[in-house]
Design a protein around this motif. Structure first.
Motif, PDB file in Angstrom:
ATOM      1  N   THR A   8       0.846  -1.194   0.000  1.00  0.00           N
ATOM      2  CA  THR A   8       0.000   0.000   0.000  1.00  0.00           C
ATOM      3  C   THR A   8       0.888   1.254   0.000  1.00  0.00           C
ATOM      4  O   THR A   8       2.041   1.225   0.428  1.00  0.00           O
ATOM      5  N   GLY A   9       0.321   2.340  -0.497  1.00  0.00           N
ATOM      6  CA  GLY A   9       1.110   3.566  -0.616  1.00  0.00           C
ATOM      7  C   GLY A   9       2.269   3.393  -1.574  1.00  0.00           C
ATOM      8  O   GLY A   9       3.361   3.913  -1.354  1.00  0.00           O
ATOM      9  N   ALA A  10       2.024   2.673  -2.670  1.00  0.00           N
ATOM     10  CA  ALA A  10       3.111   2.271  -3.571  1.00  0.00           C
ATOM     11  C   ALA A  10       3.447   3.310  -4.628  1.00  0.00           C
ATOM     12  O   ALA A  10       4.315   3.069  -5.465  1.00  0.00           O
ATOM     13  N   GLY A  15       6.887   3.171   0.021  1.00  0.00           N
ATOM     14  CA  GLY A  15       6.084   2.155  -0.653  1.00  0.00           C
ATOM     15  C   GLY A  15       6.597   1.851  -2.038  1.00  0.00           C
ATOM     16  O   GLY A  15       6.669   0.679  -2.455  1.00  0.00           O
ATOM     17  N   ARG A  16       6.957   2.899  -2.772  1.00  0.00           N
ATOM     18  CA  ARG A  16       7.521   2.693  -4.105  1.00  0.00           C
ATOM     19  C   ARG A  16       8.842   1.932  -4.016  1.00  0.00           C
ATOM     20  O   ARG A  16       9.123   1.039  -4.831  1.00  0.00           O
ATOM     21  N   ALA A  17       9.649   2.256  -3.007  1.00  0.00           N
ATOM     22  CA  ALA A  17      10.928   1.569  -2.844  1.00  0.00           C
ATOM     23  C   ALA A  17      10.722   0.089  -2.516  1.00  0.00           C
ATOM     24  O   ALA A  17      11.462  -0.769  -3.010  1.00  0.00           O
ATOM     25  N   LEU A  29       3.198  -8.591  -7.899  1.00  0.00           N
ATOM     26  CA  LEU A  29       2.780  -7.513  -6.998  1.00  0.00           C
ATOM     27  C   LEU A  29       1.349  -7.078  -7.221  1.00  0.00           C
ATOM     28  O   LEU A  29       0.840  -7.102  -8.349  1.00  0.00           O
ATOM     29  N   VAL A  30       0.718  -6.648  -6.130  1.00  0.00           N
ATOM     30  CA  VAL A  30      -0.464  -5.801  -6.179  1.00  0.00           C
ATOM     31  C   VAL A  30      -0.018  -4.467  -5.603  1.00  0.00           C
ATOM     32  O   VAL A  30       0.401  -4.399  -4.439  1.00  0.00           O
ATOM     33  N   VAL A  31      -0.041  -3.423  -6.410  1.00  0.00           N
ATOM     34  CA  VAL A  31       0.387  -2.101  -5.950  1.00  0.00           C
ATOM     35  C   VAL A  31      -0.862  -1.253  -5.714  1.00  0.00           C
ATOM     36  O   VAL A  31      -1.728  -1.138  -6.569  1.00  0.00           O
ATOM     37  N   VAL A  32      -0.924  -0.663  -4.531  1.00  0.00           N
ATOM     38  CA  VAL A  32      -2.105   0.069  -4.092  1.00  0.00           C
ATOM     39  C   VAL A  32      -1.735   1.525  -3.833  1.00  0.00           C
ATOM     40  O   VAL A  32      -0.701   1.817  -3.218  1.00  0.00           O
ATOM     41  N   VAL A  80       2.645  -5.386   2.798  1.00  0.00           N
ATOM     42  CA  VAL A  80       3.358  -4.214   3.314  1.00  0.00           C
ATOM     43  C   VAL A  80       2.340  -3.101   3.524  1.00  0.00           C
ATOM     44  O   VAL A  80       1.839  -2.502   2.572  1.00  0.00           O
ATOM     45  N   ASN A  81       2.013  -2.846   4.787  1.00  0.00           N
ATOM     46  CA  ASN A  81       1.116  -1.756   5.164  1.00  0.00           C
ATOM     47  C   ASN A  81       1.937  -0.478   5.296  1.00  0.00           C
ATOM     48  O   ASN A  81       2.477  -0.174   6.361  1.00  0.00           O
TER      49      ASN A  81
END
Length: 257
Positions: A8-10, A15-17, A29-32, A80-81
């Motif tokens: 989350t927060g990707a 989050g991107r890292a 991945l699931v990117v949120v 990953v929260n």
């Protein structure tokens, strides 16, 4: 089992890292995040892994429910929260809507996403849950003059630490690992969005935070503090916590008599 993570927060920062590093390690991945265009740009840039884009606002019930549904039904090996908002201000100045958003994103969403994912991880006998908090979780005893007051933000991070530690013990022996990451000031868009200029403040990179987190998992750390050199300081804090917890009695303490 294939490596499959939801972050989350990707769309930026830590989050991107995480998403970048996990993709490099072969995770699907699931990117949120809230900004679909950034999520789609990330997916297009990583054709070697499967990237599912999920635009969702975790300050809303609809957003939390959409992500929780994926957590409950997909065979995730890592959650990953990371999503966050700051809203740094004294409680008396904090608008109700911002207080609600902060608690929804940093307390309610991680709790419900973790709840949704954990049963499947236990059933499969493996999984990792990472909650991104911050060193402000430990700043509660600081005097007024030492730092700006941000009671709700600090409290939300302290919740993340306590929940992660308790959940890690709860899941002992299941094959599911829990970690809470507590960086200090990190060079991301996070503070800029809040109107804070920290360009003159020494800051850790988001990539270093992720490096510490993944190495901390290898070391078996439940609480990962990327910028704290002496891990014994953390051990001392947690020993003191348990000493206080164990020192309680049904008798009224003498200082109150």
């Amino acid at each position: 089992m294939s490596k499959y993570a939801l972050v989350t927060g990707a769309t930026s920062g830590i989050g991107r890292a995480y998403a970048e590093r996990l993709a490099a390690e072969g995770y699907d991945l699931v990117v949120v995040g809230r900004r679909r265009e950034r999520l789609e740009e990330f997916a297009a840039a990583h054709p070697d892994v499967t990237v599912r884009v999920l635009a969702a606002d975790l300050s809303t019930a609809e957003g939390i429910d959409a992500v929780a549904a994926v957590c409950a039904t997909e065979p995730l090996t890592m959650l990953v929260n990371n999503a966050g908002v700051a809203h740094y201000m004294p409680l008396a100045d904090l608008p109700a809507a911002k207080a609600t958003e902060l608690v929804d994103v940093k307390v309610l969403a991680p709790t419900l996403l973790t709840r949704a994912v954990v049963a499947g991880m236990i059933e499969r006998g493996e999984g990792t849950i990472v909650n991104v908090a911050g060193m402000i979780a430990f700043s509660g005893p600081a005097p007024h003059a030492q730092m700006p007051r941000r009671a709700v933000y600090g409290g939300s991070l302290a919740y993340s630490v306590a929940m992660s530690q308790t959940l890690a013990a709860e899941l002992e022996g299941t094959g599911v690992t829990v970690q809470v990451v507590c960086p200090g000031v990190v060079a991301t868009e996070f503070h800029t969005v809040q109107g804070l200029d920290l360009s003159a403040v020494p800051r850790m990179s988001a990539e270093d935070v992720v490096t510490a987190s993944l190495r901390g998992l290898e070391l078996g750390e439940v609480v990962c503090a990327p910028g704290v050199e002496d891990a014994g300081l953390l051990d001392a804090v947690f020993r003191a916590d348990l000493e206080v917890f164990g020192a309680q009695s049904p008798e009224l303490a003498s200082r109150y008599r």
